[in-house]
Design a protein around this motif. Sequence first.
Motif, PDB file in Angstrom:
ATOM      1  N   SER A  22     -47.918 -11.447  -5.425  1.00  0.00           N
ATOM      2  CA  SER A  22     -46.353 -12.434  -5.491  1.00  0.00           C
ATOM      3  C   SER A  22     -44.847 -11.965  -6.076  1.00  0.00           C
ATOM      4  CB  SER A  22     -47.100 -13.392  -5.196  1.00  0.00           C
ATOM      5  OG  SER A  22     -47.430 -13.731  -6.317  1.00  0.00           O
ATOM      6  N   GLU A  23     -44.101 -12.275  -5.195  1.00  0.00           N
ATOM      7  CA  GLU A  23     -42.895 -12.477  -5.450  1.00  0.00           C
ATOM      8  C   GLU A  23     -42.078 -13.269  -4.976  1.00  0.00           C
ATOM      9  OE1 GLU A  23     -38.515  -9.510  -6.032  1.00  0.00           O
ATOM     10  OE2 GLU A  23     -40.613  -8.261  -4.912  1.00  0.00           O
ATOM     11  N   ILE A  24     -41.124 -14.565  -6.168  1.00  0.00           N
ATOM     12  CA  ILE A  24     -40.508 -15.022  -6.145  1.00  0.00           C
ATOM     13  C   ILE A  24     -39.037 -15.088  -5.641  1.00  0.00           C
ATOM     14  CG2 ILE A  24     -39.754 -17.756  -6.195  1.00  0.00           C
ATOM     15  CD1 ILE A  24     -42.801 -18.162  -7.291  1.00  0.00           C
ATOM     16  N   LEU A  25     -38.801 -14.886  -4.631  1.00  0.00           N
ATOM     17  CA  LEU A  25     -36.920 -14.721  -4.258  1.00  0.00           C
ATOM     18  C   LEU A  25     -36.402 -14.995  -4.687  1.00  0.00           C
ATOM     19  CD1 LEU A  25     -37.854 -12.076  -1.023  1.00  0.00           C
ATOM     20  CD2 LEU A  25     -37.927 -11.573  -3.565  1.00  0.00           C
ATOM     21  N   ASP A  64     -54.070 -24.765   8.904  1.00  0.00           N
ATOM     22  CA  ASP A  64     -53.475 -26.305   8.716  1.00  0.00           C
ATOM     23  C   ASP A  64     -52.189 -25.896   7.782  1.00  0.00           C
ATOM     24  OD1 ASP A  64     -55.487 -27.829  10.115  1.00  0.00           O
ATOM     25  OD2 ASP A  64     -55.533 -28.709   8.280  1.00  0.00           O
ATOM     26  N   GLN A  65     -51.871 -25.526   7.642  1.00  0.00           N
ATOM     27  CA  GLN A  65     -50.604 -25.278   5.974  1.00  0.00           C
ATOM     28  C   GLN A  65     -49.696 -24.000   6.450  1.00  0.00           C
ATOM     29  OE1 GLN A  65     -52.726 -24.626   2.239  1.00  0.00           O
ATOM     30  NE2 GLN A  65     -51.016 -26.982   1.446  1.00  0.00           N
ATOM     31  N   LEU A  66     -50.231 -22.987   6.907  1.00  0.00           N
ATOM     32  CA  LEU A  66     -49.212 -21.713   7.330  1.00  0.00           C
ATOM     33  C   LEU A  66     -49.484 -21.222   8.902  1.00  0.00           C
ATOM     34  CD1 LEU A  66     -51.093 -19.065   5.174  1.00  0.00           C
ATOM     35  CD2 LEU A  66     -48.899 -20.753   4.584  1.00  0.00           C
ATOM     36  N   ALA A  75     -40.831 -26.395  -0.872  1.00  0.00           N
ATOM     37  CA  ALA A  75     -41.790 -25.001  -0.358  1.00  0.00           C
ATOM     38  C   ALA A  75     -42.353 -24.073  -0.635  1.00  0.00           C
ATOM     39  CB  ALA A  75     -40.709 -24.447   1.186  1.00  0.00           C
ATOM     40  N   ALA A  76     -41.093 -23.814  -1.731  1.00  0.00           N
ATOM     41  CA  ALA A  76     -42.278 -22.677  -2.137  1.00  0.00           C
ATOM     42  C   ALA A  76     -43.098 -22.923  -3.275  1.00  0.00           C
ATOM     43  CB  ALA A  76     -40.805 -22.141  -3.331  1.00  0.00           C
ATOM     44  N   ILE A 110     -50.461 -22.098  -3.118  1.00  0.00           N
ATOM     45  CA  ILE A 110     -51.950 -21.181  -2.054  1.00  0.00           C
ATOM     46  C   ILE A 110     -52.180 -19.486  -1.683  1.00  0.00           C
ATOM     47  CG2 ILE A 110     -51.776 -20.258   0.624  1.00  0.00           C
ATOM     48  CD1 ILE A 110     -49.772 -22.577   1.190  1.00  0.00           C
ATOM     49  N   VAL A 111     -51.304 -19.106  -2.788  1.00  0.00           N
ATOM     50  CA  VAL A 111     -50.579 -17.839  -3.713  1.00  0.00           C
ATOM     51  C   VAL A 111     -51.707 -17.804  -4.922  1.00  0.00           C
ATOM     52  CG1 VAL A 111     -49.899 -16.469  -4.298  1.00  0.00           C
ATOM     53  CG2 VAL A 111     -49.046 -17.223  -2.111  1.00  0.00           C
TER      54      VAL A 111
END
Lengths: 348, 290
Positions: free
Chosen positions: A136-139, A68-70, A119-120, A126-127
């Motif tokens: 995980s990495e936030i860019l 649903d989310q992805l 969105a992030a 989710i992550v």
Amino acid sequence: MRATIIKEFRELRRDKRTLAMLIGLPLMLLIIFGFAANFTIDTLTVSVVGSDASQAEQLVSQSPDASDQLDLTTVDEDGTEAQVRDQLADDEVDMAILTGDASPSDRPTVLIDGSNLFAAQTANVIVAGLGDAVDSEILYNPDLETSWVMVPALIGLILTFIGTIITSIGLVREREQGTLEQLAVMPFSSASVIIGKITPYFILACVDMVIITVLGMWVFDVPFNGSVTAFVLGAAIFLFVVLGIGVLISTVSQTTGQAVQVAMMTLLPQVLLSGMIFPLEAMAAGVRWIGYLLPLTYFTKISQGIMLRDSSWSYLWPSLAVLVLMAVVIFGTAVVRLRRDLAPAKAR
Amino acid sequence: MSAVVVAENITKKFGDFTAVDDVSLRLEPGEIVGLLGANGAGKTTLLRVLLGLEVATDGRAEVFGSAPASSDRHALGYVPQGLGLYLELTVEQNVAFVAEAFGVDDLPPLPPALAEVRDRQAASIGLGRQRQLAFHCALLHRPTLLILDEPTSGVDPLARARLWDTIHEQAENGVAVLVTTHYMQEAEQCSRLVMMSRGKKVAAGTTAEITSGTRAVVVHADDWAGAFAALGDADLPVVLSGRTSRVAGTAPDEVSAALRDAGVEARLEEVPATLEETMVLVERAARDEA
């Protein structure tokens, strides 16, 4: 008292702009806050690459919540990290999953675009639910700072403010004081009057843009990762659009008050519907299209893309092209109308 | 000598409203032509057509031998009704802007009244000085055509006299002057007049030519108020001048009959009509025709 009340209603009935504001503004706010004021992004676009990409796709499709989310826009077993980083930089996807040999660690790695704040945040949730199963990495905006996303958009808003409100007031004041017709009988061409009137506001807006950009970088640590040339080009074209709106407003306004009224009516939708505050993806489709008619939408895409993500030309040029089209149409119409005011006989 | 301004059968309509209706005029160098008429007579609209600020619906306008919008603006000085000054700028900055616009390097000195306030904002110098400043700016580049729209409106008599001295001085130097006014005393200072009413040209010529042949009856009565009321009741074009009534364009017998019917005793004297009385008559005729 009765006489004053009756007089007030009679004046209002003849003041079409105020009437339009009385009716139009509440309607506009109702539509905007009813359909557009939504921070929640329900569906994230995802690119999955690496040798286990198909396996990851299966896992997502088997989980009702995840599917649903992805929205898996790319599933490529031969894809590389560099490829998805380009996709993220160009805002093609909200997050990417590196699997198998594409992942730098022995677990899948999730890359999240931090410049799309909401969105992030959804991606982060989710992550977090996956626990230690993924890295995980936030860019682009690792701490998900609101100011990092707002400052690039704010530059556009300030340019809009100067270009639209200040310019229209400056021109309408000439009309109010009767100096516009004095300019018209002086040995100036219409073009030189228009350029002479607009250039100071263009310069002031540029100075303001530099100040806000430098202050944003200095005070809020907002990065400037992309091309300065592309940024200056985008800002200059955008400035022509908003100056055009300002001149256009001045040609339909007789007084400063009227000009401010009309300018506010153009400014408010830009603030609320350009994606600057509410993400465009979160808006109802019936309202989102209005956002795509607004110049600030495209400048915000350009400024955030350049400053935060170092987006490529292939991402920037469609927004630049739309702004060029808007500049030609709006600025052109404004100049034709102003020229008609200055030299009606020549404008025929 | 070729005309500086030529207007032939100019008509200007705004929708259904005809602001100027088939008006012609010529202006030669050194002439002061006055456009005379009440508010709404169409004077300003005609000026705006001649300046290229409005496009005539019909007719031909020429300034310096070409269409107004493409005529030589270097030779034109214009003082609009609203003066067209930058009120936030100082007196000196206003002058500097106009000088730069017209490429004037050798600036004449400011008149003493303006020199005193050279550093003050134009908004704060009072209407008399503002008008003087607007005149100074309009004359800065030595124009050969001066267009003035109600140039002395709201100015005290002394300042008005000074401004008219300047206008005469310009005309003596060969400048063609086109001026709108509704002041009769000013109109009498013009070389020629074009009288307008409801957009139409209703009379033209010198003051003497316009008033010639028009007579007025002066009514001397002890009961001057009763005489004035009686003549008004009889729908005659009566104006009060001190304690005498003046009735223009009307035969003495008709005046006498109106007074007799009202039971007012009076002595009548026939004199040439003034410009103002002639204008009242012309206005009445235009109204009756409409």
